[in-house]
Every structure is written in structure tokens, then in C-alpha cells.
Write a protein that holds these residues in place. Structure first.
Motif, short mmCIF file in Angstrom:
data_model
loop_
_atom_site.label_atom_id
_atom_site.label_comp_id
_atom_site.label_asym_id
_atom_site.label_seq_id
_atom_site.Cartn_x
_atom_site.Cartn_y
_atom_site.Cartn_z
N PHE A 1 0.81 -1.21 0.00
CA PHE A 1 0.00 0.00 0.00
C PHE A 1 0.85 1.27 0.00
N ARG B 1 -13.91 -1.75 -8.74
CA ARG B 1 -13.35 -2.53 -7.64
C ARG B 1 -12.46 -3.65 -8.16
N ILE C 1 -9.15 -2.14 -9.09
CA ILE C 1 -8.33 -1.82 -7.90
C ILE C 1 -7.71 -3.09 -7.33
N ARG C 2 -8.50 -4.15 -7.23
CA ARG C 2 -7.96 -5.41 -6.71
C ARG C 2 -6.86 -5.95 -7.62
N ILE D 1 -3.72 -4.06 -6.81
CA ILE D 1 -3.15 -4.53 -5.54
C ILE D 1 -2.42 -5.85 -5.75
N TRP E 1 -11.05 3.56 -3.90
CA TRP E 1 -9.69 3.22 -3.47
C TRP E 1 -9.54 3.36 -1.96
N ASP F 1 -11.45 2.56 0.28
CA ASP F 1 -11.94 1.38 0.99
C ASP F 1 -10.86 0.31 1.14
N TYR F 2 -9.79 0.40 0.35
CA TYR F 2 -8.79 -0.65 0.32
C TYR F 2 -7.51 -0.23 1.04
N GLU F 3 -7.46 1.00 1.54
CA GLU F 3 -6.24 1.48 2.21
C GLU F 3 -6.15 0.87 3.62
#
Length: 241
Positions: free
Chosen positions: A9, A47, A50-51, A54, A237, A239-241
Motif C-alpha cells: 500500500f 473494484r 483496484i484489486r 493490488i 480506493w 476502501d482498500y487502504e
């Protein structure tokens, strides 16, 4: 393993700060789908994107490559007579059952379009070099990639450049087609705009620049839609931090 996610991250947030995230370097066909997807589908697609970012930052190969590339390669070979698309699609499905739903629909739509086109001419076609380029949007620090045309020359030396849209949902409507054709023409990678087609493969429907009248608002509409998309991506984004 405990340090993996913090490092991941940190890297992604650095890229985010520099404006280097995937949503700002994207293929035109994917962007058009995102522009016009219903809200729930757009959120789901963002989403997933974004995944995917990551996963790549963690060192995994995410997504398994472009699902549509093998089909489009076979379609190109069909147009110059070195493969039978129906045979190749069957072989592709046998090799990967995940293709069993969409590949037949792509085949049927493409052959509908191609055979209708061939009805007007019996001339053979030859493959020519396919153009590619980027539409750079400095206002958004974004690059839209435009590549992988079906590029053909007929016996009368006429040329054809067909850009594919593969998605089953949403349909490539006229507004989307107009913005897509505007983006292609803005790159200047194809000298003759009359040679460009944007093809909704599943539905066998193609659009030409001559089907529309550009009125000078295309750039502002494209930027407005893209800006909203980037904002939505950034909101998700967090939501994933």
C-alpha cells in the motif's frame, strides 16, 4: 508476510499520488464500457480494477491476460481466409471452458457483420500493419491507449481499420460510438477518417465517423465522463487502504 501489505500500500499510494494508477492509463474499449456502464456494474468493474492493481503490486499475475485477445486474433485470420472462425472458436472453448459463454456470441456477431459486408464484394483482403497510438489528456494526467485494429487492404487498394468493442454489457450506443470515434480520430494515427469503423462485436453493429456530426463538444464530454470516473475510482480506493 506481515510487512507485505504495508509495503504494497505504500507503493500504491505513491503511484496514486503521482497520478500513475491504472484508471489513468487505459484501453479505449475498457474506458467506453466504464463510461456507460450502469452504476452498479461500474462500481463492480472499478473494484475489480483496484484489486487487480493490488495483486500486481504484491507480485501476482492478476486477471490472466486479455480474455478477448485469442478470439480477435482468430477473427483477423478469418478475414484473410487462413482460418475458419467457427472452427477456431470451438478449439478455443475446448482449451478453456470459461470461453464457452461469450466466444460463441462474439463469433455470431462478428460473422453477421463480416458476411453482411462481404455480400457487397467478393474481393480478397490482405492484412496490413495495424496502427496504434495514445490519446493524451493532460487535464487529467491520463493516457487512453488505442490499438489492436483489424487492419485490411482490399484489391482496389482501399484500406479498412476496425476497432473492436467486445463487452456484452453495456451495448455500444451511439453516444459511446461517437466519443470512441472522436478519440481515435484525435490521435491522428489513421490518415483517412473514412476508413475507420468502431465495431460492437457481439451485436455485429459498426459505426463510422460519417454516421455522426462532430459539433465541438466531444472533448468536453469525454473529459467530463472521464473525470467522474477517476473520482469514483479514488473514492473506492479509500476502501482498500
Amino acid at each position: 508476510m506481515a510487512q507485505k501489505f504495508p509495503i504494497c500500500f505504500f507503493f500504491l499510494n505513491l503511484c496514486y499520488t503521482l497520478g500513475l494508477m491504472s484508471i489513468q492509463s487505459i484501453n479505449l474499449r475498457k474506458l467506453l464500457r466504464l463510461f456507460f456502464a450502469p452504476d452498479n456494474l461500474q462500481i463492480s468493474l472499478l473494484r475489480a480494477d483496484i484489486r487487480n492493481e493490488i495483486a500486481k503490486a504484491e507480485g501476482f499475475e492478476a486477471g490472466g491476460g486479455d480474455f478477448y485477445v485469442p478470439f480477435w486474433r482468430d477473427a483477423k485470420d478469418h478475414t484473410i481466409g487462413i482460418e475458419d472462425l467457427s472452427v477456431m472458436v470451438r478449439a478455443r472453448i475446448d482449451a478453456n471452458e470459461r470461453r464457452g459463454n461469450l466466444y460463441p456470441r462474439l463469433q455470431n456477431g462478428f460473422l453477421l457483420w463480416w458476411n453482411e459486408r462481404r455480400r457487397w464484394t467478393n474481393e480478397p483482403f490482405e492484412k496490413i500493419q495495424s496502427p496504434k497510438g495514445n490519446l493524451r489528456l493532460e487535464e487529467l494526467n491520463a493516457i487512453v491507449k488505442i490499438e489492436n485494429f483489424l487492419s485490411l487492404r482490399g484489391s482496389q487498394e482501399d484500406v479498412h481499420y476496425v476497432y473492436p468493442y467486445f463487452s456484452p454489457n453495456p451495448e455500444l450506443n451511439k453516444t459511446a460510438a461517437k466519443l470512441g470515434l472522436w478519440a481515435i480520430s484525435e490521435t491522428g494515427i489513421i490518415e483517412n477518417n473514412d476508413a475507420i469503423r468502431l465495431l460492437d462485436v457481439i451485436r455485429g453493429t459498426s459505426f463510422a465517423i460519417s454516421d455522426f456530426e462532430f459539433d465541438g463538444t466531444e472533448r468536453s464530454e469525454f473529459l467530463s465522463r472521464y473525470q467522474r470516473l477517476i473520482s469514483n475510482w479514488k473514492d473506492l480506493w479509500s476502501d482498500y487502504e
